[in-house]
Write a protein that holds these residues in place. Structure first.
Motif, PDB file in Angstrom:
ATOM      1  N   GLU A  67       0.433  -1.173   0.223  1.00  0.00           N
ATOM      2  CA  GLU A  67      -0.255   0.205  -0.239  1.00  0.00           C
ATOM      3  C   GLU A  67       0.973   1.568  -0.068  1.00  0.00           C
ATOM      4  OE1 GLU A  67      -3.253   0.027  -0.302  1.00  0.00           O
ATOM      5  OE2 GLU A  67      -3.903  -1.896   0.022  1.00  0.00           O
ATOM      6  N   ILE A  68       0.398   2.589  -0.703  1.00  0.00           N
ATOM      7  CA  ILE A  68       1.019   4.000  -0.416  1.00  0.00           C
ATOM      8  C   ILE A  68       0.338   3.950   0.488  1.00  0.00           C
ATOM      9  CG2 ILE A  68       2.180   5.827  -1.542  1.00  0.00           C
ATOM     10  CD1 ILE A  68       2.779   4.084  -3.967  1.00  0.00           C
ATOM     11  N   VAL A  69       0.489   4.960   2.013  1.00  0.00           N
ATOM     12  CA  VAL A  69      -0.577   5.732   2.949  1.00  0.00           C
ATOM     13  C   VAL A  69       0.157   7.444   2.947  1.00  0.00           C
ATOM     14  CG1 VAL A  69      -1.930   5.488   4.811  1.00  0.00           C
ATOM     15  CG2 VAL A  69      -1.207   3.176   3.508  1.00  0.00           C
ATOM     16  N   ASP A  70      -0.645   7.749   2.722  1.00  0.00           N
ATOM     17  CA  ASP A  70       0.064   9.651   2.610  1.00  0.00           C
ATOM     18  C   ASP A  70       2.121   9.762   2.318  1.00  0.00           C
ATOM     19  OD1 ASP A  70      -1.674  10.252   4.099  1.00  0.00           O
ATOM     20  OD2 ASP A  70      -1.310   9.985   5.395  1.00  0.00           O
ATOM     21  N   SER A  71       1.868   8.972   0.916  1.00  0.00           N
ATOM     22  CA  SER A  71       3.113   8.775   0.471  1.00  0.00           C
ATOM     23  C   SER A  71       4.071   8.093   1.125  1.00  0.00           C
ATOM     24  CB  SER A  71       3.609   9.799   0.409  1.00  0.00           C
ATOM     25  OG  SER A  71       2.429  10.975  -0.700  1.00  0.00           O
ATOM     26  N   GLN A  72       3.420   7.018   1.391  1.00  0.00           N
ATOM     27  CA  GLN A  72       5.200   6.308   2.474  1.00  0.00           C
ATOM     28  C   GLN A  72       4.530   4.515   1.894  1.00  0.00           C
ATOM     29  OE1 GLN A  72       4.521   5.692   7.001  1.00  0.00           O
ATOM     30  NE2 GLN A  72       6.864   5.370   6.977  1.00  0.00           N
ATOM     31  N   VAL A  73       5.367   3.719   1.209  1.00  0.00           N
ATOM     32  CA  VAL A  73       5.565   2.342   1.417  1.00  0.00           C
ATOM     33  C   VAL A  73       5.289   1.491   2.362  1.00  0.00           C
ATOM     34  CG1 VAL A  73       6.125   0.536  -0.278  1.00  0.00           C
ATOM     35  CG2 VAL A  73       6.397   2.864  -1.025  1.00  0.00           C
ATOM     36  N   ILE A  74       4.018   1.097   2.103  1.00  0.00           N
ATOM     37  CA  ILE A  74       3.125   0.153   3.711  1.00  0.00           C
ATOM     38  C   ILE A  74       3.620  -1.420   3.191  1.00  0.00           C
ATOM     39  CG2 ILE A  74       2.345  -0.851   5.268  1.00  0.00           C
ATOM     40  CD1 ILE A  74       1.830   2.623   6.314  1.00  0.00           C
ATOM     41  N   ILE A  75       4.523  -2.025   3.817  1.00  0.00           N
ATOM     42  CA  ILE A  75       4.389  -3.602   2.807  1.00  0.00           C
ATOM     43  C   ILE A  75       3.967  -4.869   3.331  1.00  0.00           C
ATOM     44  CG2 ILE A  75       5.564  -5.641   1.890  1.00  0.00           C
ATOM     45  CD1 ILE A  75       7.636  -3.421   1.216  1.00  0.00           C
ATOM     46  N   VAL A  76       2.486  -5.479   4.082  1.00  0.00           N
ATOM     47  CA  VAL A  76       2.397  -6.346   4.919  1.00  0.00           C
ATOM     48  C   VAL A  76       2.963  -7.735   4.728  1.00  0.00           C
ATOM     49  CG1 VAL A  76       0.054  -7.080   5.959  1.00  0.00           C
ATOM     50  CG2 VAL A  76       0.353  -4.701   5.390  1.00  0.00           C
ATOM     51  N   THR A  77       3.139  -8.315   6.090  1.00  0.00           N
ATOM     52  CA  THR A  77       3.239  -9.987   5.245  1.00  0.00           C
ATOM     53  C   THR A  77       2.877 -10.365   6.090  1.00  0.00           C
ATOM     54  OG1 THR A  77       5.433  -9.629   6.527  1.00  0.00           O
ATOM     55  CG2 THR A  77       5.587  -9.014   4.369  1.00  0.00           C
ATOM     56  N   GLU A  78       3.037 -11.842   6.276  1.00  0.00           N
ATOM     57  CA  GLU A  78       2.970 -12.581   7.408  1.00  0.00           C
ATOM     58  C   GLU A  78       3.770 -12.659   7.820  1.00  0.00           C
ATOM     59  OE1 GLU A  78       3.669 -17.440   6.568  1.00  0.00           O
ATOM     60  OE2 GLU A  78       4.906 -16.764   4.685  1.00  0.00           O
ATOM     61  N   LEU A  79       3.968 -13.216   9.295  1.00  0.00           N
ATOM     62  CA  LEU A  79       4.477 -13.267  10.867  1.00  0.00           C
ATOM     63  C   LEU A  79       4.958 -14.530  10.903  1.00  0.00           C
ATOM     64  CD1 LEU A  79       5.047 -11.528  12.345  1.00  0.00           C
ATOM     65  CD2 LEU A  79       3.301 -12.681  14.114  1.00  0.00           C
ATOM     66  N   ALA A  80       6.421 -14.209  11.054  1.00  0.00           N
ATOM     67  CA  ALA A  80       7.232 -15.300  11.568  1.00  0.00           C
ATOM     68  C   ALA A  80       7.634 -15.452  13.274  1.00  0.00           C
ATOM     69  CB  ALA A  80       8.379 -15.328  11.075  1.00  0.00           C
ATOM     70  N   GLU A  81       8.387 -16.109  13.341  1.00  0.00           N
ATOM     71  CA  GLU A  81       7.775 -16.094  15.246  1.00  0.00           C
ATOM     72  C   GLU A  81       9.598 -15.864  15.297  1.00  0.00           C
ATOM     73  OE1 GLU A  81       8.320 -21.056  15.342  1.00  0.00           O
ATOM     74  OE2 GLU A  81       6.591 -21.230  14.508  1.00  0.00           O
ATOM     75  N   SER A  82      10.991 -16.048  14.617  1.00  0.00           N
ATOM     76  CA  SER A  82      11.436 -14.959  14.574  1.00  0.00           C
ATOM     77  C   SER A  82      13.356 -15.255  13.217  1.00  0.00           C
ATOM     78  CB  SER A  82      12.173 -15.788  16.177  1.00  0.00           C
ATOM     79  OG  SER A  82      12.851 -17.329  15.568  1.00  0.00           O
ATOM     80  N   SER A  83      13.960 -15.077  13.596  1.00  0.00           N
ATOM     81  CA  SER A  83      15.117 -14.961  12.247  1.00  0.00           C
ATOM     82  C   SER A  83      15.932 -15.900  12.375  1.00  0.00           C
ATOM     83  CB  SER A  83      15.821 -13.466  12.178  1.00  0.00           C
ATOM     84  OG  SER A  83      16.351 -13.236  13.160  1.00  0.00           O
ATOM     85  N   LEU A  84      17.200 -16.425  11.956  1.00  0.00           N
ATOM     86  CA  LEU A  84      18.163 -17.036  11.983  1.00  0.00           C
ATOM     87  C   LEU A  84      18.950 -16.573  13.331  1.00  0.00           C
ATOM     88  CD1 LEU A  84      18.937 -20.122  10.565  1.00  0.00           C
ATOM     89  CD2 LEU A  84      20.510 -18.550   9.492  1.00  0.00           C
ATOM     90  N   LEU A  85      18.950 -15.471  13.420  1.00  0.00           N
ATOM     91  CA  LEU A  85      19.862 -14.330  13.591  1.00  0.00           C
ATOM     92  C   LEU A  85      19.913 -14.645  15.218  1.00  0.00           C
ATOM     93  CD1 LEU A  85      22.042 -13.138  14.009  1.00  0.00           C
ATOM     94  CD2 LEU A  85      20.398  -9.890  13.803  1.00  0.00           C
ATOM     95  N   ASP A  86      18.184 -14.729  15.971  1.00  0.00           N
ATOM     96  CA  ASP A  86      18.353 -14.671  16.782  1.00  0.00           C
ATOM     97  C   ASP A  86      18.361 -16.237  17.588  1.00  0.00           C
ATOM     98  OD1 ASP A  86      16.041 -11.978  16.810  1.00  0.00           O
ATOM     99  OD2 ASP A  86      14.831 -13.279  15.630  1.00  0.00           O
ATOM    100  N   ARG A  87      18.102 -17.230  16.298  1.00  0.00           N
ATOM    101  CA  ARG A  87      18.144 -18.387  16.929  1.00  0.00           C
ATOM    102  C   ARG A  87      19.467 -19.045  17.003  1.00  0.00           C
ATOM    103  NH1 ARG A  87      15.723 -23.965  16.024  1.00  0.00           N
ATOM    104  NH2 ARG A  87      13.950 -22.215  16.024  1.00  0.00           N
ATOM    105  N   TYR A  88      20.418 -18.361  16.002  1.00  0.00           N
ATOM    106  CA  TYR A  88      22.409 -18.045  16.682  1.00  0.00           C
ATOM    107  C   TYR A  88      21.763 -17.291  17.922  1.00  0.00           C
ATOM    108  CZ  TYR A  88      27.065 -16.448  16.123  1.00  0.00           C
ATOM    109  OH  TYR A  88      28.075 -16.087  16.357  1.00  0.00           O
ATOM    110  N   GLU A  89      21.917 -15.831  18.222  1.00  0.00           N
ATOM    111  CA  GLU A  89      22.212 -15.501  19.515  1.00  0.00           C
ATOM    112  C   GLU A  89      21.307 -16.076  20.719  1.00  0.00           C
ATOM    113  OE1 GLU A  89      20.301 -11.967  18.544  1.00  0.00           O
ATOM    114  OE2 GLU A  89      21.979 -10.757  17.698  1.00  0.00           O
ATOM    115  N   GLN A  90      20.928 -17.043  20.113  1.00  0.00           N
ATOM    116  CA  GLN A  90      20.089 -18.051  21.805  1.00  0.00           C
ATOM    117  C   GLN A  90      21.346 -18.888  21.700  1.00  0.00           C
ATOM    118  OE1 GLN A  90      16.267 -20.600  20.907  1.00  0.00           O
ATOM    119  NE2 GLN A  90      15.826 -19.981  22.658  1.00  0.00           N
TER     120      GLN A  90
END
Length: 236
Positions: A67-90
């Motif tokens: 979407e473009i709202v007030d000239s700003q690009v906004i992207i909606v995606t599915e929600l992940a639990e975490s990232s590979l970086l999060d798992r590595y830091e854990q």
């Protein structure tokens, strides 16, 4: 309208990502691109999204709305639990050098499957493969953040702006990506997530570019059986 931002999940060079309540009682991730749609980085992100929006694969993060709202690009995606970086830091907090090898190989297999699909079926390179862009959902990887994706048939797109030099293949610094560029990046991700070490240790863009372009990778932190494979993946 209908979306409520709840928590900032992270930020990068082009924008920030928020957890949001969505219509229907669902939760989604929303990326807010910095600047307005007429500025170069927002325009670049939109161009990249047009390339990826019709590409579907089980290991690519689903883009649900642009979407473009007030000239700003906004992207909606599915929600992940975490990232590979999060798992590595854990794992690091528990005293391990990185992610356990068998599990990491499963994650790499998923990521490689998605990147091969982009390359072989659509002649696209992601060009920003890094631990924070490999997201975990139900212990599977989904490749995310397509702001730099490049059509290998398009010779006009500028590349250097926005790249992450730690993981970038040598040809990226010359502005000439090819179908193996993401493979190079994924090899660096594997080494770092397994061992806690990088094959090139420069701190500044110029130093890293020189190392990627001219130096041999330092692979001693890897198990001996992995070194020849990573040397091939990281060959100039």
């Amino acid at each position: 309208p209908g979306y409520t931002l709840r928590k900032r999940l992270g930020a990068g060079g082009y924008g920030e990502v928020w957890l949001a309540d969505a219509p229907g009682g669902l939760q989604k991730a929303i990326k807010l691109i910095y600047g307005n749609v007429d500025q170069s980085h927002a325009t670049s992100e939109l161009r990249s999204l047009q390339r990826i929006r019709q590409v579907y694969h089980p290991f690519l993060l689903s883009i649900e709305r642009i979407e473009i709202v007030d000239s700003q690009v906004i992207i909606v995606t599915e929600l992940a639990e975490s990232s590979l970086l999060d798992r590595y830091e854990q794992c690091r907090r528990k005293g391990a050098p990185g992610i356990e090898r068998a599990q990491l190989l499963d994650f790499m297999r998923d990521a490689a499957d998605a990147l091969d699909f982009l390359s072989q079926k659509h002649a696209l390179q992601h060009l920003d493969v890094k631990p924070g862009n490999l997201l975990i959902i139900a212990d599977r990887i989904k490749v995310a953040d397509f702001g730099l994706i490049k059509d290998l048939h398009d010779q006009n797109q500028s590349l250097v702006s926005g790249l992450t030099p730690t993981y970038s293949a040598p040809e990226i610094f010359d502005g000439r990506p090819d179908y193996r560029s993401d493979q190079y990046s994924l090899a660096i991700v594997y080494m770092e997530m397994l061992s806690g070490h990088l094959p090139f240790t420069g701190k500044m863009m110029g130093e890293l570019a020189r190392q990627h372009l001219t130096q041999q990778p330092e692979l001693d932190a890897l198990p001996p059986a992995d070194r020849a494979i990573l040397a091939r993946a990281l060959s100039k």
